[in-house]
Design a protein around this motif. Structure first.
Motif, PDB file in Angstrom:
ATOM      1  N   ALA A  16     -13.424  -2.882 -11.879  1.00  0.00           N
ATOM      2  CA  ALA A  16     -13.993  -3.799 -12.866  1.00  0.00           C
ATOM      3  C   ALA A  16     -15.477  -3.528 -13.042  1.00  0.00           C
ATOM      4  O   ALA A  16     -16.147  -3.027 -12.134  1.00  0.00           O
ATOM      5  CB  ALA A  16     -13.775  -5.250 -12.449  1.00  0.00           C
ATOM      6  N   LEU A  18     -18.919  -5.736 -14.433  1.00  0.00           N
ATOM      7  CA  LEU A  18     -19.426  -7.040 -14.825  1.00  0.00           C
ATOM      8  C   LEU A  18     -20.898  -6.926 -15.203  1.00  0.00           C
ATOM      9  O   LEU A  18     -21.655  -6.190 -14.560  1.00  0.00           O
ATOM     10  CB  LEU A  18     -19.289  -8.060 -13.689  1.00  0.00           C
ATOM     11  CG  LEU A  18     -17.877  -8.429 -13.225  1.00  0.00           C
ATOM     12  CD1 LEU A  18     -17.385  -7.455 -12.169  1.00  0.00           C
ATOM     13  CD2 LEU A  18     -17.845  -9.850 -12.669  1.00  0.00           C
ATOM     14  N   ILE A  23     -17.297 -10.499 -17.451  1.00  0.00           N
ATOM     15  CA  ILE A  23     -16.410  -9.378 -17.143  1.00  0.00           C
ATOM     16  C   ILE A  23     -16.321  -8.463 -18.361  1.00  0.00           C
ATOM     17  O   ILE A  23     -15.828  -8.855 -19.423  1.00  0.00           O
ATOM     18  CB  ILE A  23     -15.006  -9.880 -16.754  1.00  0.00           C
ATOM     19  CG1 ILE A  23     -15.083 -10.772 -15.512  1.00  0.00           C
ATOM     20  CG2 ILE A  23     -14.070  -8.694 -16.500  1.00  0.00           C
ATOM     21  CD1 ILE A  23     -13.791 -11.503 -15.196  1.00  0.00           C
ATOM     22  N   TYR A  25     -14.976  -5.198 -18.090  1.00  0.00           N
ATOM     23  CA  TYR A  25     -13.817  -4.313 -17.939  1.00  0.00           C
ATOM     24  C   TYR A  25     -13.113  -4.702 -16.650  1.00  0.00           C
ATOM     25  O   TYR A  25     -13.755  -4.940 -15.627  1.00  0.00           O
ATOM     26  CB  TYR A  25     -14.302  -2.864 -17.864  1.00  0.00           C
ATOM     27  CG  TYR A  25     -13.223  -1.822 -17.710  1.00  0.00           C
ATOM     28  CD1 TYR A  25     -12.630  -1.222 -18.808  1.00  0.00           C
ATOM     29  CD2 TYR A  25     -12.809  -1.411 -16.440  1.00  0.00           C
ATOM     30  CE1 TYR A  25     -11.651  -0.245 -18.663  1.00  0.00           C
ATOM     31  CE2 TYR A  25     -11.831  -0.445 -16.282  1.00  0.00           C
ATOM     32  CZ  TYR A  25     -11.256   0.140 -17.400  1.00  0.00           C
ATOM     33  OH  TYR A  25     -10.287   1.103 -17.244  1.00  0.00           O
ATOM     34  N   ASP A  26     -11.787  -4.789 -16.702  1.00  0.00           N
ATOM     35  CA  ASP A  26     -11.035  -5.210 -15.521  1.00  0.00           C
ATOM     36  C   ASP A  26      -9.637  -4.615 -15.607  1.00  0.00           C
ATOM     37  O   ASP A  26      -8.880  -4.947 -16.520  1.00  0.00           O
ATOM     38  CB  ASP A  26     -10.964  -6.738 -15.476  1.00  0.00           C
ATOM     39  CG  ASP A  26     -10.526  -7.281 -14.124  1.00  0.00           C
ATOM     40  OD1 ASP A  26     -10.517  -6.512 -13.145  1.00  0.00           O
ATOM     41  OD2 ASP A  26     -10.222  -8.492 -14.040  1.00  0.00           O
ATOM     42  N   THR A  27      -9.311  -3.716 -14.696  1.00  0.00           N
ATOM     43  CA  THR A  27      -8.005  -3.070 -14.782  1.00  0.00           C
ATOM     44  C   THR A  27      -7.385  -2.917 -13.404  1.00  0.00           C
ATOM     45  O   THR A  27      -8.090  -2.812 -12.393  1.00  0.00           O
ATOM     46  CB  THR A  27      -8.117  -1.685 -15.451  1.00  0.00           C
ATOM     47  OG1 THR A  27      -6.803  -1.174 -15.711  1.00  0.00           O
ATOM     48  CG2 THR A  27      -8.850  -0.696 -14.558  1.00  0.00           C
ATOM     49  N   LYS A 187      -7.645  -8.640  -8.088  1.00  0.00           N
ATOM     50  CA  LYS A 187      -8.341  -8.233  -9.307  1.00  0.00           C
ATOM     51  C   LYS A 187      -9.751  -7.792  -8.935  1.00  0.00           C
ATOM     52  O   LYS A 187     -10.456  -8.486  -8.199  1.00  0.00           O
ATOM     53  CB  LYS A 187      -8.388  -9.387 -10.307  1.00  0.00           C
ATOM     54  CG  LYS A 187      -7.027  -9.822 -10.819  1.00  0.00           C
ATOM     55  CD  LYS A 187      -7.144 -10.830 -11.939  1.00  0.00           C
ATOM     56  CE  LYS A 187      -7.719 -12.134 -11.446  1.00  0.00           C
ATOM     57  NZ  LYS A 187      -7.755 -13.163 -12.524  1.00  0.00           N
ATOM     58  N   SER A 189     -12.313  -7.784 -10.722  1.00  0.00           N
ATOM     59  CA  SER A 189     -13.313  -8.730 -11.228  1.00  0.00           C
ATOM     60  C   SER A 189     -13.607  -9.810 -10.191  1.00  0.00           C
ATOM     61  O   SER A 189     -14.747 -10.281 -10.070  1.00  0.00           O
ATOM     62  CB  SER A 189     -12.840  -9.364 -12.537  1.00  0.00           C
ATOM     63  OG  SER A 189     -11.581  -9.989 -12.369  1.00  0.00           O
ATOM     64  N   SER A 190     -12.592 -10.200  -9.409  1.00  0.00           N
ATOM     65  CA  SER A 190     -12.806 -11.175  -8.335  1.00  0.00           C
ATOM     66  C   SER A 190     -13.710 -10.588  -7.254  1.00  0.00           C
ATOM     67  O   SER A 190     -14.571 -11.282  -6.697  1.00  0.00           O
ATOM     68  CB  SER A 190     -11.466 -11.589  -7.723  1.00  0.00           C
ATOM     69  OG  SER A 190     -10.642 -12.228  -8.680  1.00  0.00           O
TER      70      SER A 190
END
Length: 229
Positions: A16, A18, A23, A25-27, A187, A189-190
């Motif tokens: 990810a 940030l 956020i 991008y998050d994959t 994730k 992003s987390s």
């Protein structure tokens, strides 16, 4: 501030980007390939997608365990390489803490569970404090699923593939419902969100203090000699 976050501790890999807490991008990557084959290309793809270069990143955040022994080592090695290559700060994040964010903001106790193999789960409890910061309750453990909730007598949210895979054992004789719609893997992003919090608390790592977190000995064992006396 630009944060690059990634996870390689579970069955999937994740990356990810940030900008502050937004956020970009998050994959999650689930190709069946070894994480060592996918994490650097996934990072490169994320940077290209946002027209960034690695030196544009202000903070790196990575899960450092518990989880797959090979996956944890890959993540830690990748993070060390990025620190050495750029000189930028880095935050090490518990994979179970990152997983807990899958439950969303809740007043209930959260239990993160990752399938650890050998009939065990990696587990830890969390709760949001009055400032809506996630705080760990107790210690992280490698434990049999039937023993995770022995002393728990309150409403609880269970998250992770360990909770789903052992739902029949964990929920036996307890009024607990596991929501299958919640993401069961970490994730990135987390990881980034928790990393930013550590950055502001000046709880950062360098190549000397960056060590993986294992809750039990490695699965691999030396083979016995063909001939023993």
């Amino acid at each position: 501030m630009l944060t690059l976050a990634f996870d390689t501790t579970s069955k999937t890999a994740a990356v990810a980007l940030l900008k502050d807490k937004e956020i970009l991008y998050d994959t999650i990557v689930n190709t069946g390939l070894n994480h060592s084959e996918v994490i650097l290309p996934a990072i490169d793809q994320a940077l290209r997608r946002e027209s960034l270069k690695i030196n544009d990143i202000d903070l790196f955040a990575c899960t450092i365990g518990p989880g797959s022994f090979t996956g944890v080592r890959i993540g830690v090695s990748t993070l060390k390489g990025l620190i050495l290559a750029t000189g930028k700060p880095a935050a090490g994040i518990s994979s179970l803490a990152a997983l807990a964010l899958n439950a969303g903001k809740t007043s209930k106790l959260i239990c993160s569970m990752m399938d650890a193999g050998r009939g065990q789960v990696y587990a830890a409890f969390y709760r949001y404090d009055k400032n809506e910061y996630l705080e760990q309750i107790g210690v992280e453990r490698a434990v049999q699923p039937k023993n995770v909730l022995l002393d728990i007598d309150e409403e609880i949210d269970l998250v992770g593939d360990g909770a789903i895979n052992y739902a029949d054992i964990i929920c036996k004789n307890k009024k607990i419902i596991i929501d299958p719609k919640l993401p069961k893997y970490i994730k990135a992003s987390s990881v980034g969100i928790l990393g930013i919090r550590k950055f502001h608390r000046k709880d950062l790592l360098n190549t000397e203090t960056l060590t993986p977190v294992y809750l039990r000995p490695a699965d691999a064992r030396p083979k016995k000699a063909l001939f023993e006396n």
